[in-house]
Structures are given as C-alpha cells and as structure tokens.
Design a protein around this motif. Structure first.
Motif, short mmCIF file in Angstrom:
data_model
loop_
_atom_site.label_atom_id
_atom_site.label_comp_id
_atom_site.label_asym_id
_atom_site.label_seq_id
_atom_site.Cartn_x
_atom_site.Cartn_y
_atom_site.Cartn_z
N PRO A 14 64.73 -16.05 -21.00
CA PRO A 14 64.53 -15.70 -22.40
C PRO A 14 63.18 -16.19 -22.93
O PRO A 14 62.58 -17.11 -22.36
CB PRO A 14 65.69 -16.41 -23.12
CG PRO A 14 66.00 -17.59 -22.23
CD PRO A 14 65.77 -17.10 -20.83
N ASN A 16 61.25 -18.31 -25.40
CA ASN A 16 61.54 -19.42 -26.30
C ASN A 16 60.64 -19.36 -27.54
O ASN A 16 59.76 -18.50 -27.65
CB ASN A 16 61.43 -20.77 -25.57
CG ASN A 16 60.00 -21.09 -25.13
OD1 ASN A 16 59.03 -20.47 -25.57
ND2 ASN A 16 59.87 -22.08 -24.26
N LYS A 129 63.46 -4.68 -20.44
CA LYS A 129 64.09 -5.86 -21.01
C LYS A 129 63.09 -7.02 -20.99
O LYS A 129 62.38 -7.21 -20.01
CB LYS A 129 65.34 -6.25 -20.21
CG LYS A 129 66.60 -5.54 -20.64
CD LYS A 129 67.16 -6.15 -21.91
CE LYS A 129 68.58 -5.64 -22.17
NZ LYS A 129 69.11 -6.18 -23.45
N THR A 130 63.06 -7.78 -22.05
CA THR A 130 62.15 -8.91 -22.12
C THR A 130 62.51 -9.96 -21.07
O THR A 130 63.68 -10.28 -20.85
CB THR A 130 62.20 -9.55 -23.52
OG1 THR A 130 61.82 -8.56 -24.48
CG2 THR A 130 61.25 -10.72 -23.61
N ASP A 131 61.49 -10.50 -20.43
CA ASP A 131 61.64 -11.58 -19.44
C ASP A 131 60.40 -12.45 -19.57
O ASP A 131 59.27 -11.96 -19.46
CB ASP A 131 61.76 -10.99 -18.04
CG ASP A 131 61.79 -12.05 -16.94
OD1 ASP A 131 61.98 -13.23 -17.27
OD2 ASP A 131 61.63 -11.69 -15.76
N ASP A 156 64.39 -8.42 -27.66
CA ASP A 156 64.73 -8.34 -26.24
C ASP A 156 64.08 -7.15 -25.54
O ASP A 156 64.47 -6.77 -24.44
CB ASP A 156 66.24 -8.27 -26.05
CG ASP A 156 66.84 -6.98 -26.60
OD1 ASP A 156 66.12 -6.25 -27.33
OD2 ASP A 156 68.01 -6.69 -26.31
#
Length: 350
Positions: A14, A16, A129-131, A156
């Motif tokens: 995720p 931060n 998708k966010t990574d 996201d």
C-alpha cells in the motif's frame, strides 16, 4: 532458472502517508474520475491475437451499454488529465477504441486505446492497481534514467502513460538476426549500460518482455536504446542477480551479443560511463531523490529475509561495510546510490 531466481509472487504494497505526500507535492497524486475496480465490471471478453495469430494474453473487454458510455467518458477525462492538464475541450475529438485486460503477470493491467477522430492518431495508457513498489520504480526511472515518465496515482488506482518501443522478446526473435554488424555492436553496448543501470537502482526482473528496444534514425544509421516498461520488481527480491538482466535466460541472445561483440575493456568502459551518468542524475536531482529515498526508508516494500539476503550479497559485490548496517530496502538503495555518487566525486577530484 527463474523459479530459483525469483519469488513465485510479489505482494502489492500500500501507499503510506509519507509517499502519498511526496506524490501530491510533485503533482503525481491527482483526482481522477474512474478507478481500476470500475473497469472490472466488463460482461465478457474476446482473445486478442497478434499478427501471427498467436494469443497475446490480452483480452478485449465489452460492457453493458450504460456502463460503456460512463466508462468511455471517464477514460477520456483521464487522458486529458494525463496529457493536457485536464483541458476537456478535446474530449469531443477523442474515441475509446479498445479496453484490453491482461491475464498475465502480477499487475493485471487494463490497456486503453485512445484515438483522435480528426486525424486517426492513437495512443495508449494503462490502468493498474496501486502498488508502492511500482510507484518507487516509476519515480526512480524518471529521476535516474534518460527517460521522463508520466503517471498519476489516486487512491488505489495507478495510471501509466504508454512507453513506445519494440518489446524486447519480439525484437530479439524477429529483428535482431537481421541487424547489421555495427548495429549488433551498438545494441550490445546498450545492453551493458541497461544491465548496469538496473543493478544500480535495484530494478529487478528485466526479462526480455519487460523492456522495449527503441530505434531512432540518426543521419545514415539507426541508434538503439533500451528502456524498462515494468516496474513491479523495484527493490523487493533478496537475490542480487535478480537486478542484473544478464542472468535471465530470456536475455541469452543479448548476453551472447555482448560476449561476441565487446572486449572486456569496452564492457568496463560502458559500465563506467553508465555509472557516471547515473551519478550526474543523482547530483542534478538530489533534493527530489532524497525525498523519495526518505519515503522508501520509512516504508515496508519487502520481507526481512529478502532484506537480509540482499544486503549481504551486495556487500560481497561492493565490499562496503555500510551495506551490512542497512535495515530495509530503502537504506540498501540509499547506500548503493551514495556509493555511486561518492566514487564519481572522488574521480572528479582526482
């Protein structure tokens, strides 16, 4: 070979708050009208084949009439945010020709084909998708490579501009055999530099389908460059060899090219040239890079086992005790870049 070299699957990490603030400061974090999950509402799909009638591992999706109308408008707005600072005057001239979904790899991206109906020019962008790993990889590529990257993050969802070029695996199979002797030598040189650049900034998994070859016509010859297009494996794996493209079997033809075309003295020269260029970029973008590395140092983007293994293997390579003091991937990368910068400055002083 890859089963032993790579982990079976890297988890997504995720974003931060520190990284989110960094993205907002540098105008990467911008509100967009559609999310990755919205595109998952497709009702069916058909396989996309290449010109040789082989499965590309992409499928072309289709949606209900209501969903498609809403999704098309939102994707056009995303295009304007990505390319024209959100100016929606051009939306009337845009058409969404295709929404393709990739069934292969970690990120499961959507590829959006946008066409200008006035002149039939088209381009692509990707919805993923966010990574956090991928975001760090994109930013480091933007700062430390010759390439400027355009991407957006919102909650996201990650939007990436398409990187144009010939996929490495396609080039190796279909074009490399027909290159001239001089072109093969130049490609070998670029692979050495690409290999060095990936190692220095800890970008892993550069198998041939994760980078592109970019030919540019220059007077009476063609100049080739190599650029990464997949950034999922930024500073995650513990095995140092993962960050050296030369160790993947998919790149064996490129490795053979280097062995057959370049002498050791030339290989060392090209490595030194690439280190010098990376060092210059570090110095030219020091404030932004320090901010990004600070985000990584205060983030979790790998496992304790991977961190321990990598810092020991990098120490064995560089013989710098600072690597053994590292507690996370951000500190390992920071130490590696400090090592490059320090050696560059020492040479300049001499």
């Amino acid at each position: 070979m890859e089963e032993k070299l790579m982990s079976k699957k890297k988890p997504a990490f995720p974003v931060n708050q520190i990284l989110n603030d960094y993205l907002a400061k540098h105008r990467r974090n911008i509100k967009i009208p559609i999310f990755y999950d919205d595109l998952l509402r497709f009702q069916g799909s058909i396989v996309v084949y290449d010109k040789h009638d082989e499965d590309t591992l992409w499928v072309r999706t289709y949606y209900s009439e209501y969903d498609r109308s809403e999704i098309d408008l939102s994707l056009k707005k995303v295009y304007t945010i990505l390319h024209s600072n959100g100016n929606e005057d051009i939306i009337q001239h845009l058409n969404v020709d295709a929404i393709d979904y990739c069934t292969f790899g970690n990120s499961k991206p959507f590829r959006i084909k946008i066409r200008n109906i006035l002149n039939d020019n088209y381009t692509y962008f990707y919805v993923k998708k966010t990574d956090a790993s991928r975001i760090y990889g994109l930013e480091l590529e933007h700062i430390l490579s010759p390439n400027n990257l355009n991407f957006l993050v919102y909650k996201d969802t990650l939007i990436e501009e398409h990187i144009a070029g010939i996929p490495g695996d396609v080039f190796i199979k279909e074009m490399l055999p027909y290159c001239t002797e001089n072109e093969k030598s130049q490609i070998a040189k670029e692979f050495v530099k690409f290999n060095e650049r990936c190692m220095l900034r800890l970008l892993g998994d550069m198998r041939s389908y994760n980078y592109v070859i970019i030919p540019t016509h220059d007077f009476d010859h063609v100049v080739y460059k190599i650029q990464a297009i997949d950034f999922d494996q930024q500073a995650y794996e513990g095995k140092f060899r993962v960050y050296l493209p030369q160790y993947f079997k998919e790149n064996i033809e490129m490795v053979n090219l280097v062995s057959n075309r370049l002498q050791d003295a030339s290989i060392n020269q090209y490595k030194l040239e690439e280190r010098s260029m990376v060092a210059k970029r570090i110095l030219n973008s020091e404030d932004r890079l320090d901010e990004l590395i600070n985000c990584m140092v205060n983030d979790t983007i790998s496992t304790p086992d991977n961190i321990k293994l990598l810092k020991n293997q990098v120490y064995e390579f560089a013989h710098d005790l600072e690597f053994l003091k590292c507690k996370n991937m951000g500190e390992i990368l920071q130490t590696a870049l400090d090592f490059v910068k320090r050696n560059f400055e020492d040479v300049r002083v001499i």
